[in-house]
Design an enzyme around this catalytic site. Structure first.
Site, PDB file in Angstrom:
ATOM      1  N   SER A  25       0.841  -1.195   0.000  1.00  0.00           N
ATOM      2  CA  SER A  25       0.000   0.000   0.000  1.00  0.00           C
ATOM      3  C   SER A  25       0.873   1.241   0.000  1.00  0.00           C
ATOM      4  CB  SER A  25      -0.907   0.012   1.233  1.00  0.00           C
ATOM      5  OG  SER A  25      -1.630   1.231   1.304  1.00  0.00           O
ATOM      6  N   HIS A  26       0.317   2.331  -0.453  1.00  0.00           N
ATOM      7  CA  HIS A  26       1.023   3.612  -0.391  1.00  0.00           C
ATOM      8  C   HIS A  26       1.169   4.102   1.052  1.00  0.00           C
ATOM      9  CE1 HIS A  26       0.606   3.641  -4.685  1.00  0.00           C
ATOM     10  NE2 HIS A  26       1.269   4.783  -4.760  1.00  0.00           N
ATOM     11  N   SER A  27       0.400   3.536   1.951  1.00  0.00           N
ATOM     12  CA  SER A  27       0.435   3.911   3.363  1.00  0.00           C
ATOM     13  C   SER A  27       0.896   2.728   4.203  1.00  0.00           C
ATOM     14  CB  SER A  27      -0.965   4.339   3.815  1.00  0.00           C
ATOM     15  OG  SER A  27      -1.058   4.371   5.227  1.00  0.00           O
TER      16      SER A  27
END
Length: 127
Positions: free
Chosen positions: A8-10
């Protein structure tokens, strides 16, 4: 056993998805990769490759991603990884991770069967 890598980007999102999938998948081997190496939102190939290699020695790996650039970075990581069998699932990241985690615990699980289970989540209605 087939391993699962959630990208994930996070970092927080990746960890949360891993936590939920692990609850459903019990013994499934799941790694979470999120954010950039300097703590920002985004993805980079290095940590993805490291996660693939950390769990890919027995049975291969299925990678689930959240957004387009995560696909690109996962593809770069796969090219560099010292793991023979790795596939990216075209699946919703949370629901796909849940399905993949359950499928990965089967004694007859393969990368293909786990990828297919993850992708089956795309057809599940939430309402």
């Amino acid at each position: 056993m087939v391993g699962i890598v959630v990208v994930s980007h996070s970092r927080q999102a990746a960890d949360g998805i891993r936590e939920i999938a692990q609850e459903m998948g019990g013994d499934a081997r799941i790694e979470a990769v999120g954010g950039t190496e300097d703590g920002r939102i985004g993805t980079t190939p290095g940590p993805i490759r490291e996660a693939i290699e950390a769990i890919g020695s027995e049975g291969g790996v299925v990678v689930l991603v959240d957004l387009g650039s995560a696909v690109m970075n996962a593809e770069l990581a796969i090219e560099e990884a010292a793991v023979d069998e790795v596939a990216i699932a075209d699946a919703p990241i949370l629901e796909g991770a849940l399905n993949a985690a359950v499928a990965a615990t089967s004694p007859s699980a393969t990368v293909e069967s786990v990828r297919e289970a993850a992708e089956d989540a795309a057809d599940v209605s939430k309402v």
